[in-house]
Scaffold this active site. Structure first.
Site, mmCIF file in Angstrom:
data_model
loop_
_atom_site.group_PDB
_atom_site.id
_atom_site.type_symbol
_atom_site.label_atom_id
_atom_site.label_comp_id
_atom_site.label_asym_id
_atom_site.label_seq_id
_atom_site.Cartn_x
_atom_site.Cartn_y
_atom_site.Cartn_z
ATOM 1 N N HIS A 101 0.992 -1.103 0.256
ATOM 2 C CA HIS A 101 0.044 -0.112 0.034
ATOM 3 C C HIS A 101 1.100 1.159 0.210
ATOM 4 C CE1 HIS A 101 -2.269 -3.239 2.653
ATOM 5 N NE2 HIS A 101 -3.206 -2.907 1.645
ATOM 6 N N HIS B 115 9.822 -30.084 -38.657
ATOM 7 C CA HIS B 115 9.248 -29.110 -38.440
ATOM 8 C C HIS B 115 8.986 -28.287 -39.633
ATOM 9 C CE1 HIS B 115 10.139 -28.652 -34.119
ATOM 10 N NE2 HIS B 115 9.673 -28.407 -34.016
ATOM 11 N N ASP C 73 -9.592 -0.878 2.121
ATOM 12 C CA ASP C 73 -9.762 -2.524 2.485
ATOM 13 C C ASP C 73 -11.091 -3.141 2.859
ATOM 14 O OD1 ASP C 73 -6.837 -2.577 3.445
ATOM 15 O OD2 ASP C 73 -7.334 -1.820 5.247
#
Length: 442
Positions: free
Chosen positions: A337, A429, A370
């Protein structure tokens, strides 16, 4: 009561600051040795282990590991109307913010006939942990459940420690919050064993399923919860290893010392190892805040806990030269915070790079976040805000790329694919592409 750290006249290098600034330490590594046998016990014995661990670690053997539906309904019916109204408003505001975080699928046409679509898909099932040690956190139910619901998660399970004084069920206010949000699957299981149950699933002795395993576990907890998350990461997704909570206040001489002190006290109230740090350019403000603490701390309900937290090595008043110093310390610390109480708070806040959440000006204290700001209070701690975010709808979504190419679009790019495959010595590939071109007419 709170120590001073004078950084004036020093070059504030980010790396050096990490070793200089106060920080709560959480020894998750040593907790692993305690948690490992708990996890293995839950893996081996399921529900029987959970009952035994409840008796040993929480002081009560839960009569019901899964909270009965009538207990949830009764808790909501008995909830103080003022608390219910506050929770409903908290939910309403959280839904507004988190609904705007929803992602939409995006299709990009790379070439004619070739598209890549990014689909956002919610995880199938989540486990949400709500702590219940020093304090009771129905707000954590809101902060965990709302973003999961807004993400479209179809299956939610909440776990919270059994309480001896409540007959082996989680705290009734936690149960009421679950009922208010429509969560029907709630377990009276706490700590590391709750994380193990959610990650691994658990069965009764007769083989019937108590709890199905989840895809991701979220929610704060102590170091044993953090250790269990670390141990089970990979078996299950996690949000973060939450450490002790922390606030950093950036202030100049324009700040109100009484408000700054009140915010430090409110954060220290969480836990004796909670971190409360003031960073200021004003020695006069520092002195006035320290004087306010001497007045406010003895008057608060949890004075001993607050005093311990403020006097600990994780808390301090830090003096810096100027606004650049405020920013350097804020970004070096990466607070969970971060409050900005300066004359130009909004402008300064806009320049901060590292914080879990930023609270701008004198009318946006952390306690608003909060409960009722609409933001989420499950946030990164311990400096993790430098590379991670708080809980959000995104936590519960996965981006999946869907590739759709026509024969011609594949033929057009085939030489590039073959060239790169050969450069990496992976010729098969390339052959997987050229095999599709034979006879395709492309």
């Amino acid at each position: 009561m709170i120590r001073r750290l004078d950084l004036r006249g020093r070059a504030l290098d980010a790396r050096e600051l990490r070793g200089t600034l106060p920080r709560a330490e959480q020894d998750v590594e040593s907790a692993l040795e305690v948690v490992r046998p708990i996890v293995e016990d839950v893996r081996a014995r399921g529900a029987a282990a959970l009952r035994d661990l409840g008796a040993r670690l929480d002081g009560v053997r839960p009569p019901h590991l899964r909270v009965p539906a009538d207990a949830l309904a009764d808790a909501l019916a008995a909830l103080d109307p003022a608390v219910r109204a506050a929770l409903e408003e908290s939910v309403r505001r959280a839904r507004l913010v988190h609904a705007d975080q929803r992602r939409t699928d995006t299709t990009t046409q790379v070439v004619p006939g070739g598209t890549v679509t990014e689909r956002w898909v919610p995880v199938g099932r989540v486990g949400l942990y709500v702590p219940g040690g020093v304090a009771v956190y129905p707000s954590s139910v809101v902060m965990n459940v709302v973003p999961a619901q807004e993400a479209g998660v179809g299956s939610l399970a909440v776990a919270s420690p059994p309480q001896r004084e409540h007959g082996g069920l989680p705290h009734p206010t936690v149960l009421a919050a679950c009922a208010l949000l429509g969560v029907e699957e709630v377990y009276a299981v706490g700590g590391a064993q709750a994380v193990a149950m959610l990650a691994l699933g658990a069965r009764e002795d007769d083989g019937s399923r108590l709890c199905a395993p989840v895809d991701i576990v979220t929610g704060p907890g102590n170091r044993y919860v953090a250790a269990a998350k670390r141990l089970l990461r990979g078996v299950v997704g996690i949000d973060a290893e939450a450490g002790p909570t922390e606030v950093m206040v950036l202030a100049d001489g324009a700040a109100d010392p009484a408000l700054v002190a009140a915010d430090l006290v409110s954060q220290a109230e969480h836990d004796a190892v909670a971190a409360a740090v003031l960073v200021t350019t004003s020695e006069d403000l520092a002195a006035r805040v320290e004087a306010e603490l001497e007045t406010q701390v003895p008057a608060t309900k949890h004075a001993e806990r607050v005093r311990t937290a403020l006097a600990g090595p994780q808390s301090a008043v830090v003096l810096v030269d100027d606004e650049a110093g405020l920013l350097a310390v804020a970004d070096g610390y990466g607070a969970e915070h971060l409050e900005v109480q300066t004359a130009d708070a909004a402008a300064l806040a806009a320049r901060v790079r590292n914080a879990g959440a930023i609270f701008v000006g004198p009318h946006a204290p952390v306690s608003l976040g909060d409960y009722c700001a609409g933001s989420n209070h499950v946030l990164p701690t311990g400096g993790c805000a430098c590379f991670s975010s708080g809980l959000s709808v995104q936590t519960f979504l996965r981006g999946i790329h869907v590739v759709d190419y026509s024969a011609q679009a594949l033929a057009d790019v085939a030489p590039h694919v073959v060239a790169l495959a050969e450069a990496e010595d992976l010729p098969a590939h390339g052959q997987a592409v050229t095999a599709r071109l034979r006879g395709s007419g492309a």
